[in-house]
Design a protein around this motif. Sequence first.
Motif, PDB file in Angstrom:
ATOM      1  N   ILE A  60       0.854  -1.172   0.000  1.00 59.25           N
ATOM      2  CA  ILE A  60       0.000   0.000   0.000  1.00 59.25           C
ATOM      3  C   ILE A  60       0.894   1.228   0.000  1.00 59.25           C
ATOM      4  O   ILE A  60       2.024   1.169   0.429  1.00 59.25           O
ATOM      5  N   ASN A  61       0.390   2.305  -0.513  1.00 57.03           N
ATOM      6  CA  ASN A  61       1.165   3.543  -0.482  1.00 57.03           C
ATOM      7  C   ASN A  61       1.138   4.099   0.929  1.00 57.03           C
ATOM      8  O   ASN A  61       0.123   4.091   1.581  1.00 57.03           O
ATOM      9  N   ARG A  62       2.277   4.602   1.347  1.00 54.21           N
ATOM     10  CA  ARG A  62       2.280   5.241   2.643  1.00 54.21           C
ATOM     11  C   ARG A  62       2.805   6.649   2.489  1.00 54.21           C
ATOM     12  O   ARG A  62       3.640   6.924   1.638  1.00 54.21           O
ATOM     13  N   LEU A  82       6.414  12.603   1.661  1.00 48.97           N
ATOM     14  CA  LEU A  82       6.993  11.736   0.645  1.00 48.97           C
ATOM     15  C   LEU A  82       6.084  10.545   0.422  1.00 48.97           C
ATOM     16  O   LEU A  82       5.759   9.824   1.350  1.00 48.97           O
ATOM     17  N   GLU A  83       5.737  10.368  -0.806  1.00 48.42           N
ATOM     18  CA  GLU A  83       4.897   9.221  -1.123  1.00 48.42           C
ATOM     19  C   GLU A  83       5.802   8.075  -1.561  1.00 48.42           C
ATOM     20  O   GLU A  83       6.755   8.266  -2.299  1.00 48.42           O
ATOM     21  N   LYS A  84       5.472   6.894  -1.094  1.00 50.24           N
ATOM     22  CA  LYS A  84       6.235   5.716  -1.526  1.00 50.24           C
ATOM     23  C   LYS A  84       5.332   4.837  -2.379  1.00 50.24           C
ATOM     24  O   LYS A  84       4.155   4.685  -2.071  1.00 50.24           O
ATOM     25  N   ILE A  85       5.904   4.291  -3.408  1.00 49.40           N
ATOM     26  CA  ILE A  85       5.103   3.421  -4.282  1.00 49.40           C
ATOM     27  C   ILE A  85       5.840   2.119  -4.579  1.00 49.40           C
ATOM     28  O   ILE A  85       7.029   1.982  -4.316  1.00 49.40           O
ATOM     29  N   ASP A  86       5.095   1.214  -5.130  1.00 49.51           N
ATOM     30  CA  ASP A  86       5.667  -0.043  -5.599  1.00 49.51           C
ATOM     31  C   ASP A  86       6.172   0.188  -7.024  1.00 49.51           C
ATOM     32  O   ASP A  86       5.391   0.433  -7.932  1.00 49.51           O
TER      33      ASP A  86
HETATM   34  C1  LIG Z   1      -0.192   4.315  -5.185  1.00 52.45           C
HETATM   35  O1  LIG Z   1       0.292   5.478  -5.808  1.00 52.45           O
HETATM   36  C2  LIG Z   1       0.305   5.441  -7.210  1.00 52.45           C
HETATM   37  C3  LIG Z   1       0.952   6.703  -7.733  1.00 52.45           C
HETATM   38  O2  LIG Z   1       0.497   7.815  -7.060  1.00 52.45           O
HETATM   39  C4  LIG Z   1      -1.138   5.239  -7.726  1.00 52.45           C
HETATM   40  O3  LIG Z   1      -1.123   5.133  -9.127  1.00 52.45           O
HETATM   41  C5  LIG Z   1      -1.686   3.969  -7.143  1.00 52.45           C
HETATM   42  O4  LIG Z   1      -3.027   3.806  -7.529  1.00 52.45           O
HETATM   43  C6  LIG Z   1      -1.610   3.986  -5.620  1.00 52.45           C
HETATM   44  N1  LIG Z   1      -2.003   2.705  -5.084  1.00 52.45           N
HETATM   45  C7  LIG Z   1      -2.847   2.570  -4.053  1.00 52.45           C
HETATM   46  C8  LIG Z   1      -3.146   1.177  -3.619  1.00 52.45           C
HETATM   47  O5  LIG Z   1      -3.307   3.528  -3.479  1.00 52.45           O
END
Ligand SMILES: *[C@@H]1O[C@H](CO)[C@@H](O)[C@H](O)[C@H]1NC(C)=O
Length: 620
Positions: A60-62, A82-86
């Motif tokens: 999940i994004n944190r 800061l957003e973290k992503i996969d």
């Molecule tokens: C996580 O962040 C990305 C880029 O901002 C976005 O495309 C994605 O939908 C997000 N995923 C969730 C599970 O929120």
Amino acid sequence: MYIMSIQFRRNRILIISIIFIFFIIYLINNYSENLSENEYDFTDREVEEDDTKQSNNEIINRTIRTRIHSQLLGEEIVEKTLEKIDWHDYELIARENARTGLGEGGSGVEPSSQDRNNPEFERLYRANGFNAFISNKISLDRSLKDIRHPDCKKRLYLAELPTVSIIIPVHEEHLITLIRSIHSILNRTPATLLEEIILVDDNSNKDELKKALDVHISNLTKIRVIRLHKRQGLIRARLAGARKAKGDILIFFDSHIEVNINWLPPLIEPIALNYKTSVCQFIDIIKWENFAYIAQDEGARGAFDWNMYYKRLPLLSTHAENSSEPFDNPVMAGGLFAISQKWFWELGGYDEGLEIWGGEQYEISFKIWQCGGRLVDAPCSRVGHIYREFNPHSGFIFNNYISKNHKRVAAVWMDEYAEYIYKRDTHMKNLIPGNIQKQLQLRKKLECKSFKWFMENVAYDLVQNYPPVALSPYAEGEIRSMATLLCIDTKYTREHSTFGLNRCLRDHRDLSGEQQFELTWRPDIRPHGRELCFDVPKQDKRAPIVLFTCHGMRGNQHFIYDINSYHIRHVSTHLCLDCDLESKMIFMEKCNQTSKTQQWSFFSYNETLIVKDMKQYFFK
Ligand SMILES: *[C@@H]1O[C@H](CO)[C@@H](O)[C@H](O)[C@H]1NC(C)=O
Ligand SMILES: *[C@@H]1O[C@H](CO)[C@@H](O)[C@H](O)[C@H]1NC(C)=O
Ligand SMILES: *[C@@H]1O[C@H](CO)[C@@H](O)[C@H](O)[C@H]1NC(C)=O
Ligand SMILES: *[C@@H]1O[C@H](CO)[C@@H](O)[C@H](O)[C@H]1NC(C)=O
Ligand SMILES: *[C@@H]1O[C@H](CO)[C@@H](O)[C@H](O)[C@H]1NC(C)=O
């Protein structure tokens, strides 16, 4: 009807789940913001975050609120969410998993007898030091096996990362192998982060590196070739590439590599958080024989000994708890690493007085640490590298340049510790390092710390593993078999070779051979003055003994001499050194008190040291 209602129920469950997930994310975000606002004690070096709330390995994004010191993401100390992503490219991973063919999944391709009989096979091996004939059979876009630590698959990295320029010096590289290096980068690097790949051709003669290379890359994006018209060597070729680079971060690579899944974000995130951090990948092995992609090991910390050989230090025990987390590394291995442009040039780049190659990994590592930066290894960033069988392009001999490079590094950075090196190598003591004024001024200007600080705070276990003053050996001289009265003779043979018994030089002065050994304090057995050790790689019956580069970490190379039974014992396997009267072979065998072929006499030994050591292993 029935089908529709199921559909409806499925949709309802889906909607409820989504609402639930958003609710959880909301809770988590709130929780982490509260935590970071109230409880963290910020420093300007560290980014604090809380990892404990990543539920059930779900990705999940944190959002983390933090204070960072980074010139790349904004001047001075900023407070930024800061957003973290996969960053995984799952589509690519699926496509790669579906590939079939020679060498796919990083598998090896064994040469057939037909291959071996092809004259090109031998020619390409001689020209490259690896089986380029096999390389030609493998797709430029082959897939690799994901051999990362399982935790790496779950890690998230900053959504906003800086751009990179990848600099690859090329000298007489095999074209297909070079192109595969480039394809692997283009395929597995997020396009938004890749500014460019800069090939620096260090005056190669091969025809294929001219027109054919240009044609190959004319279809690819973001690649440039800089051609040097006089051979400059690795260090100056890298500098030439770095001067032209436009990305925020410089990544130095070799020309025979393949990058693995999601290699880039873990490599550059530490630099995004602090531009003075430099990061090394984990380097895997692409076998020169068959191009199999395999792990070298699960990491180590880099160091040096007092003859300036690159050495390794064990991982810290805390690493096991967080195997995917970057860890401090005193000295980089050399070839491959990432550093921000800004920090690289603040450090003056590489010392331009260094010739060809050698010593530059020490210079840059010492400089990074002593001048206020940090060097880490990123376990989730893996890159395979072909370790050649031999170097076919070494005809670039310039008297003593490696010693001179080491002398420059020692004279500029190592302070009083340089004396330990000079004591072992009086030739180096008298070598003139050339003009080092610029380097000394830089050190002063940046107010870099002392080498003592480096040894005490960064390489704090180096002295214990590689003592500056050589400790006396436990035993030394010839090793004579009591059953045969013959001596062990390694005959100046190469690494990986086996060896046996021969007539003793002490009795036959007209013979030649290599019969002077040391049972060192580590304790390992090595021919006098060489960095090769007796090594027992297998535990078979009549287990062979081979010469292998000394690693000083005991294991396969750990022997003790039992002065009561005259046994030479291998500690980890509990086997004893034995010999065959007929074949004059030596090998390891189950210990047997009555067997005369297992009894050996060293020319001399230090009883105090040996008794102390034996107590440690047998009388506990
Ligand atoms: C996580 O962040 C990305 C880029 O901002 C976005 O495309 C994605 O939908 C997000 N995923 C969730 C599970 O929120
Ligand atoms: C370059 O791309 C074109 C069009 O996709 C293709 O026809 C051609 O074969 C490519 N050339 C090389 C050298 O890959
Ligand atoms: C493991 O890593 C997390 C996240 O960086 C950190 O908070 C934690 O202290 C680490 N644990 C250990 C034992 O080092
Ligand atoms: C030990 O060595 C003796 C003498 O070579 C031999 O007779 C005996 O069989 C050996 N014992 C074992 C268990 O191998
Ligand atoms: C044996 O080793 C000890 C410790 O290094 C040393 O003090 C002693 O002088 C040595 N003895 C001989 C006979 O070399």
